[in-house]
Design an enzyme around this catalytic site. Sequence first.
Site, short mmCIF file in Angstrom:
data_model
loop_
_atom_site.label_atom_id
_atom_site.label_comp_id
_atom_site.label_asym_id
_atom_site.label_seq_id
_atom_site.Cartn_x
_atom_site.Cartn_y
_atom_site.Cartn_z
N ASP A 110 0.84 -1.19 0.00
CA ASP A 110 0.00 0.00 0.00
C ASP A 110 0.88 1.25 0.00
OD1 ASP A 110 -2.33 1.80 0.67
OD2 ASP A 110 -3.30 -0.13 0.98
N HIS A 171 -3.86 6.11 3.23
CA HIS A 171 -4.53 4.90 2.74
C HIS A 171 -3.94 3.62 3.34
CE1 HIS A 171 -5.78 1.92 -0.35
NE2 HIS A 171 -6.79 2.73 -0.59
N SER A 499 -11.14 -0.61 -1.30
CA SER A 499 -9.89 -0.61 -0.53
C SER A 499 -10.14 -0.88 0.94
CB SER A 499 -9.18 0.74 -0.66
OG SER A 499 -8.52 0.86 -1.89
#
Length: 709
Positions: A110, A171, A499
């Site tokens: 990620d 994220h 996600s």
Amino acid sequence: MGNLASPSTWLLLITLLCTLLIIGCSGGTHKDRKEYIVYMGDLPKGQVSASSLHANLLQEVTGRSMDGVVSVFPNGKKELFTTRSWDFIGFPMESNRATIESDIIVGMLDTGIWPESDSFNDEGLGPPPSKWKGSCQSSSNFTCNNKIIGAKYYRLDGRIDSPSPRDYAGHGTHTASTAVGNVVSGASLLGLGAGTARGGTPSARIAVYKICWGDGCSDADILAAFDDAIADGVDIISLSVGGFSALDYFEDSIAIGAFHSMKNGVLTSNAGGNRGPVNASIVNFSPWSLSVAASVIDRKFETLLLLGNNQTYEGELPLNTFEMNGMVPLIYGGDAPNTSAGSDAEYARYCYEGSLNKSLVSGKIVLCDQLSDLGVGAMSAGALGTVMPNDVYTDVSFVFPLPISVLDSNSTSKVHEYINSTSTPTANIQKTREAKNELAPYVVWFSSRGPNPITTDILSPDIAAPGVNILAAWTEAYSLTGVPGDNRVVPYNIISGTSMACPHASGAAAYVKSFNPTWSPAAIKSALMTTATPMNPKTNTDLEFAYGAGQLNPLQAANPGLVYDIEEADYIKFLCGQGYNSTKLYLVTGENITCSATTNGTVWDLNYPSFAVSTTNGTEVTRTFTRTVTNVGSPTSTYKANVAGPPELSIKVEPDVLPFKSLGETKTFTVTVGVGGLSKFVTSGSLVWDDGVYRVRSPIVAYVYGSDA
């Protein structure tokens, strides 16, 4: 940068700068050059000279033989697919935990991680498990601990602003804490979503592989990270990243990496994509990985707008963390054009940056005729808040840099009427509040849909998991929105996307692995799919193309009764049947494999935990599927087949009774599905193997496609 090439790596890749195609390179300007990946599969067994392989490859791709090359594809970019959730799917904090949960390692590919977050505190954890072979690329601003046991970053092109595994986007921190974050009480987004934040396996370890930067996620970096994660000893790989469109299995870095992780006993959990609700919009769908759709939980957020005439209007898009004191003057953007900058009423009504007259707007709430630029145009003109229309986005909520009310266009028209009805219009945008979503769970509109665009008779996605308005840890490197003037720096944030669904499935897979450490990736995937909670077709009209086998149910998945296992050899037979040649398969597997009429496997014989039949409009078709189940429940048990389906489907199971006398025993059966002329795009039924204790459910889907599979 991470170690990209060594004798221990499983994947061999070279990135080349080339003008036109990789074959027959010719001169050209620098700006015409493109970066390609030449994918060669496994390193040959035994001693090997990487330099000689590189030299030979360069010779091959500059005009001669292409023997030894599995595929050549541009080094493209992937994009990121951006907690009550665990409780909502029936997985409470008090759930039974395996004693070896702290030995499970989840690899997060990620944007990195924010190591100081409470979600990654290592209090109470001992040293990493002995199987761990990885390392930590520590720097002046990053160190690992006994929770984050490894961290690496990748940037093959060398363009790095901050060489560190630290997360500057948020994220990666969010996905990692969702999957395996610690139990943290009192977490919230400035009071919103308040409660206890936790991952699915809070005692598990995290290995971080930073592959994504401000400009996306490079295919070359993804492959290198897969290499390292496998060699480092992770148990599960979680990847909330995907391409912009469907790619052939061996032209897709994620499918390639997931194949190698499967071969080495590691399940890859993928986000399905955020291209919904268009059919066949799913971008991660390889049969050897787990493809996850995003569902809605029973918590939503509402923001009220109160007008001076005591009328109130409600919207769900904003996450408004601000408290607005008292009633504030209200103005229409079209009545406040910045004429000195050339703006007029037609332009100002959209509230674009620079279009509004600061002297007229400052200190007021501005009504705009378009949802644009996070409200930055109004904010830069000195507005205290803004009201905007939205008839597109539902179910999800976002943060904005100023107080905002987002309403349907009918409501904003009434706000406009109110402004025109009085000389002193006022309003108040209230802080967002929580409400119950009575229709949940259902798959959110943006979640990419099936069918599988490459292999039409494999059902995709595999499963659905919570992915809407998920509270989890966040980076504190920047303000909440990054907009100048927004000074809110938060340790937890609420965001949405497949996600966010993917790490729920990753955490659940880690949970299953902790109870069943010897299970294959396919067995874990089967357990998750066959125990999934069926979803309501009335709120999910795309049926299984929205939610796959159903909503994730981790507690049941740890003890599923039966599993559909698949070995590497089974996937090879499947790929032979799909037309992949022996040369490619050798270089992917490192084994001499001859695809022939006798070894080619059909898609209907791949031991998948679901069934899919594609047909053309009005065409009748019959397919027979062969499946084998392994007993992992009660040593002595008898399972009976229960089938259900609409009139358009005839479903026959032979034999329809499976007696078992021991654990690990296998039984083979066939399912014959007859599909009449379908009057609608998709219809579905199910097969449930039931022994009175366990219910092992598989969806059966039939649908109209452009041609037969």
